[in-house]
Design an enzyme around this catalytic site. Structure first.
Site, short mmCIF file in Angstrom:
data_model
loop_
_atom_site.label_atom_id
_atom_site.label_comp_id
_atom_site.label_asym_id
_atom_site.label_seq_id
_atom_site.Cartn_x
_atom_site.Cartn_y
_atom_site.Cartn_z
N ASN A 161 19.70 -19.73 -2.84
CA ASN A 161 19.50 -21.16 -2.58
C ASN A 161 20.78 -21.78 -2.02
O ASN A 161 21.87 -21.25 -2.25
CB ASN A 161 19.11 -21.87 -3.88
CG ASN A 161 17.64 -21.65 -4.22
OD1 ASN A 161 16.78 -21.72 -3.36
ND2 ASN A 161 17.37 -21.38 -5.49
N CYS A 183 10.65 -16.81 -2.82
CA CYS A 183 10.82 -17.65 -4.00
C CYS A 183 9.78 -17.23 -5.03
O CYS A 183 8.95 -16.36 -4.78
CB CYS A 183 10.67 -19.12 -3.61
SG CYS A 183 11.07 -20.30 -4.92
N HIS A 184 9.81 -17.84 -6.20
CA HIS A 184 8.89 -17.46 -7.27
C HIS A 184 7.96 -18.60 -7.67
O HIS A 184 7.11 -18.44 -8.54
CB HIS A 184 9.66 -17.03 -8.54
CG HIS A 184 11.11 -16.78 -8.33
ND1 HIS A 184 11.61 -15.53 -8.02
CD2 HIS A 184 12.17 -17.60 -8.37
CE1 HIS A 184 12.92 -15.61 -7.88
NE2 HIS A 184 13.28 -16.85 -8.08
N HIS A 213 10.07 -25.28 -2.79
CA HIS A 213 10.17 -26.12 -3.98
C HIS A 213 9.38 -27.42 -3.86
O HIS A 213 9.39 -28.23 -4.79
CB HIS A 213 11.64 -26.43 -4.33
CG HIS A 213 12.41 -25.23 -4.76
ND1 HIS A 213 13.79 -25.23 -4.88
CD2 HIS A 213 12.02 -23.98 -5.09
CE1 HIS A 213 14.21 -24.04 -5.26
NE2 HIS A 213 13.15 -23.26 -5.40
#
Length: 455
Positions: A161, A183-184, A213
């Site tokens: 990030n 990403c998760h 996000h």
């Protein structure tokens, strides 16, 4: 430590070569390596570890040797502090670096706090994320210049990030590089849905798009049935009765459920993240308390990570490597299986927009479903997002684009312009205060960000 160290295991021709840069992030590296070597066909892969911190590198080497031993003892392991020495013939490069530890990160919180700015995660949007980008992107650019020079056909998977700013900077400066941000948050939120509604995660399907996000569940289904009515019923009949400081199933999601109430869509990342991406939560402490949001959440996370890392070192030194079972959570292994073995899959990945989402800028980084097969990674065209969701994404994209421009051009003024665009800063500070705060933070990091302004 210029010499490349080899661990030649049983086997002749290796299926593929994967290089982990920043492999000293031992806890996450272990998770990824276990996932990869749990695939039977991948147990003879060539694994290369790189970290500038030799002490941390050696911990990851011990982990890798233990995993290789348990997973067939066929893989080839090499490790070094000099990345160029192991990039030759790499098929995949995984970036998981962190520039600056706890003390450096704390500066990103402490100086804005003096001016009345609360922050939670500092990894996506806001002055803390801009500061992190100024420290991080120049080093990622250096890494990728080496990739373009030595292994230009390799896939570059970024976990570092601020994701969108890093991927955007790479796409603008090295368009031939195969850049994909992993990403998760999408799969993690799907797991949360299963806990909230007490339904099997495997039966939940979704179509998600937006930015990292801050992507949106445009479609959410359970066994083909629209799941949103059940989620909204849960929100109205159960969630609102929970004390704000408490959590359900380990999560505090008051911000995201309020966003669902106002917009009609659920967002992918956590409530602490989301509170930083729009200007309604962090402006006053009493509002944060109402939503159960903590200033400095990422610092608390780092403290826990440090404790976890120290515990891991003790366990390794006592001969206990911990669980070597794969939880199958990260996208990386599924992507490589699709490319190497033809096992088609779909993952949400951060890529260059280029018209995938029609009402977001062509040159921004977006997070969209991608089809992956033996021919590669194929982003799906989404069309337009609902206009109010695109508008919320744009408030973050504007900041990110200006910060990337500052780094790529060396234009220091664009840093101030990016901070001006921060939803939280702009709701609290005057322009004069914005300039003073930014001046102070840039001066505090002066030696760490010189690479941005030497142009």
């Amino acid at each position: 430590m210029g010499k490349v160290h080899l661990n030649l295991c049983v086997g002749g021709i290796y299926l593929f070569k994967i290089v982990f840069i920043g492999s000293g992030s031992a806890l996450f590296f272990k998770k990824l390596l276990v996932d990869i070597l749990s695939v039977t066909e991948f147990q003879d892969a060539e694994i290369s570890l790189v970290d500038v911190n030799n002490d941390r590198l050696q911990i990851s080497v011990k982990i890798a040797n233990a995993v290789i031993s348990q997973k067939g003892n066929k893989a080839k392991l090499e490790y070094t502090t000099k990345r160029r020495e192991v990039l030759q013939n790499a098929d995949y490069v995984v970036c998981m670096i962190k520039i600056g530890g706890y003390d450096v990160t704390k500066i990103d919180y402490d100086i804005p706090f003096k001016y009345g700015i609360f922050q939670t995660m500092t990894d996506t949007c806001g002055i803390g994320a801009i500061s992190r980008a100024l420290r991080t992107i120049p080093e990622v650019l250096n890494i990728c210049r080496d990739i373009c020079d030595i292994c230009p056909d390799a896939y570059f998977f970024n976990y570092t990030n601020p994701m969108s700013m890093i991927c955007s900077a790479l796409e603008k400066s090295m368009p031939s590089l195969k850049v994909f941000g992993l990403c998760h948050s999408v799969q993690h939120t799907a797991k949360q849905f299963s806990k909230y509604l007490d339904i099997p995660e495997t039966d939940i399907t979704y179509w998600v798009a937006g930015i990292n996000h801050m992507s949106w569940y445009l479609s959410l289904r359970y066994k083909g049935e629209n799941l949103y009515p059940k989620l909204i019923s849960f929100m109205n009949n159960e969630w609102d009765g929970i004390i704000p400081s408490k959590t359900r199933n380990g999560y505090n999601d008051r911000v995201r459920f309020d966003v669902l109430r106002r917009t009609g869509y659920f967002v992918t990342e956590s409530s602490p993240h989301m509170s930083e991406l729009f200007p309604y939560i962090l402006k006053r402490k009493n509002i944060m308390e109402e939503y159960g949001i903590l200033h400095g959440q990422h610092l608390l996370n780092l403290e826990n990570q440090i404790k976890g890392y120290n515990k891991l070192i003790l366990e390794i030194n006592n001969g206990n490597i911990g669980s070597l079972d794969s939880d199958g959570f990260e996208y990386l292994t599924y992507i490589i299986q699709a490319i190497e073995l033809g096992r088609k899959t779909t993952c949400n990945i951060n890529v260059y927009n280029n018209g995938l989402i029609g009402n977001l800028p062509l040159d921004c980084c977006v997070e969209v479903p991608c089809l992956i097969d033996s021919e590669g990674i194929h982003p799906c065209k989404i069309g337009n997002l609902p206009s109010h969701l695109a508008a919320m994404n744009m408030s973050v994209i504007n900041l990110q684009q200006l910060a990337v421009e500052a780094i790529l051009t060396g234009n220091r003024d664009r840093v101030y312009h990016a901070v001006m665009m921060d939803p939280n800063v702009s709701s609290v500070l005057t322009l004069d205060e914005v300039w003073k705060m930014t001046d102070e933070l840039l001066e505090a990091h002066r030696e760490r960000i010189l690479a941005c302004f030497r142009k």
